[in-house]
Design a protein around this motif. Structure first.
Motif, PDB file in Angstrom:
ATOM      1  N   ALA A 105       0.827  -1.205   0.000  1.00 21.07           N
ATOM      2  CA  ALA A 105       0.000   0.000   0.000  1.00 21.07           C
ATOM      3  C   ALA A 105       0.863   1.256   0.000  1.00 21.07           C
ATOM      4  O   ALA A 105       0.562   2.231  -0.703  1.00 21.07           O
ATOM      5  CB  ALA A 105      -0.927  -0.007   1.213  1.00 21.07           C
ATOM      6  N   ALA A 106       1.939   1.239   0.782  1.00 19.69           N
ATOM      7  CA  ALA A 106       2.813   2.415   0.870  1.00 19.69           C
ATOM      8  C   ALA A 106       3.442   2.748  -0.472  1.00 19.69           C
ATOM      9  O   ALA A 106       3.691   3.915  -0.793  1.00 19.69           O
ATOM     10  CB  ALA A 106       3.895   2.173   1.916  1.00 19.69           C
ATOM     11  N   LYS A 107       3.691   1.730  -1.287  1.00 21.88           N
ATOM     12  CA  LYS A 107       4.295   1.941  -2.594  1.00 21.88           C
ATOM     13  C   LYS A 107       3.259   2.303  -3.658  1.00 21.88           C
ATOM     14  O   LYS A 107       3.587   2.971  -4.640  1.00 21.88           O
ATOM     15  CB  LYS A 107       5.043   0.675  -3.037  1.00 21.88           C
ATOM     16  CG  LYS A 107       6.250   0.334  -2.187  1.00 21.88           C
ATOM     17  CD  LYS A 107       6.901  -0.949  -2.680  1.00 21.88           C
ATOM     18  CE  LYS A 107       8.123  -1.339  -1.835  1.00 21.88           C
ATOM     19  NZ  LYS A 107       8.732  -2.600  -2.297  1.00 21.88           N
ATOM     20  N   SER A 108       2.026   1.859  -3.457  1.00 24.11           N
ATOM     21  CA  SER A 108       1.028   1.951  -4.527  1.00 24.11           C
ATOM     22  C   SER A 108       0.064   3.114  -4.418  1.00 24.11           C
ATOM     23  O   SER A 108      -0.454   3.590  -5.435  1.00 24.11           O
ATOM     24  CB  SER A 108       0.197   0.646  -4.574  1.00 24.11           C
ATOM     25  OG  SER A 108       1.006  -0.468  -4.830  1.00 24.11           O
ATOM     26  N   LEU A 109      -0.221   3.578  -3.195  1.00 26.39           N
ATOM     27  CA  LEU A 109      -1.303   4.547  -3.007  1.00 26.39           C
ATOM     28  C   LEU A 109      -0.786   5.980  -2.995  1.00 26.39           C
ATOM     29  O   LEU A 109       0.176   6.293  -2.292  1.00 26.39           O
ATOM     30  CB  LEU A 109      -2.048   4.262  -1.700  1.00 26.39           C
ATOM     31  CG  LEU A 109      -2.572   2.840  -1.511  1.00 26.39           C
ATOM     32  CD1 LEU A 109      -3.404   2.750  -0.241  1.00 26.39           C
ATOM     33  CD2 LEU A 109      -3.368   2.365  -2.718  1.00 26.39           C
ATOM     34  N   LEU A 110      -1.452   6.825  -3.747  1.00 28.49           N
ATOM     35  CA  LEU A 110      -1.094   8.240  -3.821  1.00 28.49           C
ATOM     36  C   LEU A 110      -2.372   9.048  -3.613  1.00 28.49           C
ATOM     37  O   LEU A 110      -3.340   8.892  -4.351  1.00 28.49           O
ATOM     38  CB  LEU A 110      -0.487   8.559  -5.182  1.00 28.49           C
ATOM     39  CG  LEU A 110       0.273   9.875  -5.328  1.00 28.49           C
ATOM     40  CD1 LEU A 110       1.518   9.875  -4.446  1.00 28.49           C
ATOM     41  CD2 LEU A 110       0.678  10.102  -6.773  1.00 28.49           C
ATOM     42  N   VAL A 111      -2.368   9.903  -2.583  1.00 31.79           N
ATOM     43  CA  VAL A 111      -3.557  10.682  -2.228  1.00 31.79           C
ATOM     44  C   VAL A 111      -3.397  12.106  -2.736  1.00 31.79           C
ATOM     45  O   VAL A 111      -2.430  12.798  -2.383  1.00 31.79           O
ATOM     46  CB  VAL A 111      -3.762  10.704  -0.700  1.00 31.79           C
ATOM     47  CG1 VAL A 111      -5.061  11.434  -0.362  1.00 31.79           C
ATOM     48  CG2 VAL A 111      -3.782   9.290  -0.129  1.00 31.79           C
ATOM     49  N   LEU A 216     -12.483  -2.184  -2.818  1.00 34.38           N
ATOM     50  CA  LEU A 216     -11.838  -2.639  -4.050  1.00 34.38           C
ATOM     51  C   LEU A 216     -10.313  -2.531  -3.940  1.00 34.38           C
ATOM     52  O   LEU A 216      -9.585  -3.473  -4.278  1.00 34.38           O
ATOM     53  CB  LEU A 216     -12.373  -1.821  -5.219  1.00 34.38           C
ATOM     54  CG  LEU A 216     -11.900  -2.149  -6.634  1.00 34.38           C
ATOM     55  CD1 LEU A 216     -13.000  -1.802  -7.637  1.00 34.38           C
ATOM     56  CD2 LEU A 216     -10.650  -1.347  -6.996  1.00 34.38           C
ATOM     57  N   VAL A 217      -9.828  -1.392  -3.456  1.00 35.14           N
ATOM     58  CA  VAL A 217      -8.382  -1.209  -3.296  1.00 35.14           C
ATOM     59  C   VAL A 217      -7.845  -2.211  -2.283  1.00 35.14           C
ATOM     60  O   VAL A 217      -6.789  -2.817  -2.494  1.00 35.14           O
ATOM     61  CB  VAL A 217      -8.051   0.227  -2.867  1.00 35.14           C
ATOM     62  CG1 VAL A 217      -6.568   0.375  -2.553  1.00 35.14           C
ATOM     63  CG2 VAL A 217      -8.439   1.213  -3.963  1.00 35.14           C
ATOM     64  N   ARG A 218      -8.548  -2.384  -1.189  1.00 37.46           N
ATOM     65  CA  ARG A 218      -8.109  -3.346  -0.167  1.00 37.46           C
ATOM     66  C   ARG A 218      -7.995  -4.750  -0.760  1.00 37.46           C
ATOM     67  O   ARG A 218      -7.007  -5.452  -0.543  1.00 37.46           O
ATOM     68  CB  ARG A 218      -9.092  -3.338   1.002  1.00 37.46           C
ATOM     69  CG  ARG A 218      -8.689  -4.299   2.131  1.00 37.46           C
ATOM     70  CD  ARG A 218      -9.735  -4.325   3.232  1.00 37.46           C
ATOM     71  NE  ARG A 218      -9.361  -5.302   4.251  1.00 37.46           N
ATOM     72  CZ  ARG A 218      -8.612  -5.036   5.310  1.00 37.46           C
ATOM     73  NH1 ARG A 218      -8.165  -3.796   5.489  1.00 37.46           N
ATOM     74  NH2 ARG A 218      -8.313  -5.974   6.178  1.00 37.46           N
ATOM     75  N   ASP A 219      -9.010  -5.158  -1.525  1.00 41.05           N
ATOM     76  CA  ASP A 219      -8.996  -6.501  -2.114  1.00 41.05           C
ATOM     77  C   ASP A 219      -7.827  -6.677  -3.079  1.00 41.05           C
ATOM     78  O   ASP A 219      -7.188  -7.738  -3.114  1.00 41.05           O
ATOM     79  CB  ASP A 219     -10.316  -6.772  -2.838  1.00 41.05           C
ATOM     80  CG  ASP A 219     -11.479  -6.977  -1.877  1.00 41.05           C
ATOM     81  OD1 ASP A 219     -11.233  -7.187  -0.672  1.00 41.05           O
ATOM     82  OD2 ASP A 219     -12.640  -6.910  -2.330  1.00 41.05           O
ATOM     83  N   LEU A 220      -7.538  -5.655  -3.872  1.00 42.72           N
ATOM     84  CA  LEU A 220      -6.405  -5.730  -4.795  1.00 42.72           C
ATOM     85  C   LEU A 220      -5.085  -5.865  -4.033  1.00 42.72           C
ATOM     86  O   LEU A 220      -4.206  -6.661  -4.407  1.00 42.72           O
ATOM     87  CB  LEU A 220      -6.366  -4.497  -5.692  1.00 42.72           C
ATOM     88  CG  LEU A 220      -7.441  -4.391  -6.775  1.00 42.72           C
ATOM     89  CD1 LEU A 220      -7.395  -3.006  -7.425  1.00 42.72           C
ATOM     90  CD2 LEU A 220      -7.254  -5.481  -7.838  1.00 42.72           C
ATOM     91  N   LEU A 221      -4.936  -5.097  -2.955  1.00 42.32           N
ATOM     92  CA  LEU A 221      -3.703  -5.147  -2.172  1.00 42.32           C
ATOM     93  C   LEU A 221      -3.540  -6.493  -1.486  1.00 42.32           C
ATOM     94  O   LEU A 221      -2.452  -7.090  -1.504  1.00 42.32           O
ATOM     95  CB  LEU A 221      -3.702  -4.032  -1.131  1.00 42.32           C
ATOM     96  CG  LEU A 221      -3.581  -2.604  -1.651  1.00 42.32           C
ATOM     97  CD1 LEU A 221      -3.849  -1.603  -0.534  1.00 42.32           C
ATOM     98  CD2 LEU A 221      -2.203  -2.366  -2.257  1.00 42.32           C
ATOM     99  N   VAL A 222      -4.605  -6.987  -0.872  1.00 44.71           N
ATOM    100  CA  VAL A 222      -4.532  -8.264  -0.160  1.00 44.71           C
ATOM    101  C   VAL A 222      -4.222  -9.402  -1.126  1.00 44.71           C
ATOM    102  O   VAL A 222      -3.455 -10.323  -0.806  1.00 44.71           O
ATOM    103  CB  VAL A 222      -5.850  -8.536   0.596  1.00 44.71           C
ATOM    104  CG1 VAL A 222      -5.888  -9.958   1.134  1.00 44.71           C
ATOM    105  CG2 VAL A 222      -6.009  -7.541   1.747  1.00 44.71           C
TER     106      VAL A 222
END
Length: 266
Positions: A105-111, A216-222
């Protein structure tokens, strides 16, 4: 995979760590633009509370937010992933993820943010109030203000993989993928499907739209999913149980459009 998220108006009430260190924020190419927005916002909120409330679109009951903005340089900070507490972030529930998933998540998510431009979820920032729809007296409309610095910084941040764009329209205005980046970008909206008199009706329900995007984002990350492009993303989401309708761009240099169709609101 790079996931573009909107912020949330809901934020933790206060920071709990050291004060802001602008040089520590991700995307250092945005530093000059961030400094300009921060300077004007702090000055505005220190000089005239009533004018600041008007500019920020705040009610009298939210006057305390002006005071927080006035102290942004010295206020305590939190990682952005802890600071934002709105519906999307509640559904994403970063704190409950396993350590390896949090690293993804730290690498993928941009707010995206009216004040900071964009930050990663590990960047430490103080609570603030400044949406992308704000028009500062000196800098103008922030959605337009951020376009030039974003055009320089975002193609590099996007790397060579999929860009999953979950931003609302106000935040999408700050950067629109173009060229080959757009070709591997997928914008997503969530539609609620229901039968009315035997006829299917579809609508966007704001609260559920945000919650579904968080899940959706959570499911992709998990799942550790690494789709290379929009077509592969559609396959992954369907494997995860989502009903997805995809529309490829009519011409080159435009992003894909994905509709996630749901029948239950929760």
């Amino acid at each position: 995979m790079l996931v573009l998220l909107p912020p949330s108006e809901g934020k933790a009430a206060s920071g709990r760590g050291a004060s802001l260190k602008p040089e520590s924020l991700s995307l250092p190419g945005l530093a000059p633009a961030r400094a300009a927005v921060l300077d004007e916002l702090v000055e505005l909120c220190r000089a005239d509370e009533e004018k600041a409330r008007e500019v920020l679109g705040l009610s009298v009951g939210l006057a305390g937010e002006v005071g927080k903005n006035a102290e942004l340089r010295t206020a305590g900070t939190r990682p952005a992933g802890e600071l934002y507490t709105g519906v999307l972030y509640d559904a994403l529930d970063l704190a409950s993820l396993e350590a390896d998933v949090r690293r993804r998540a730290a690498k993928s998510l941009l707010v995206f943010s009216g004040l900071w431009g964009a930050v990663r979820i590990g960047d430490r920032i103080p609570p603030y109030r400044c949406s992308m729809g704000v028009k500062l007296p000196g800098l103008g409309a922030l959605g337009a203000y951020w376009r030039a610095p974003m055009e320089t910084v975002m193609p590099e941040a996007a790397g060579s993989g999929l860009v999953l764009d979950l931003r609302s329209s106000a935040y999408a205005a700050a950067w629109k993928p173009a060229g080959e980046v757009a070709a591997r970008t997928a914008g997503v909206r969530v539609l609620h499907s229901q039968l009315v008199g035997g006829v299917e009706k579809r609508s966007v329900v704001s609260h559920f739209n945000k919650a579904t995007k968080g899940r959706l984002v959570r499911d992709l990350l998990v799942a550790g999913a690494r789709p290379k492009g929009p077509a592969q993303l559609v396959e992954v989401l369907r494997d995860l149980g989502y009903a997805v309708e995809a529309e490829a761009p009519a011409r080159a240099g435009r992003p894909w459009s994905l509709d996630v169709v749901v029948t239950e609101i929760h």
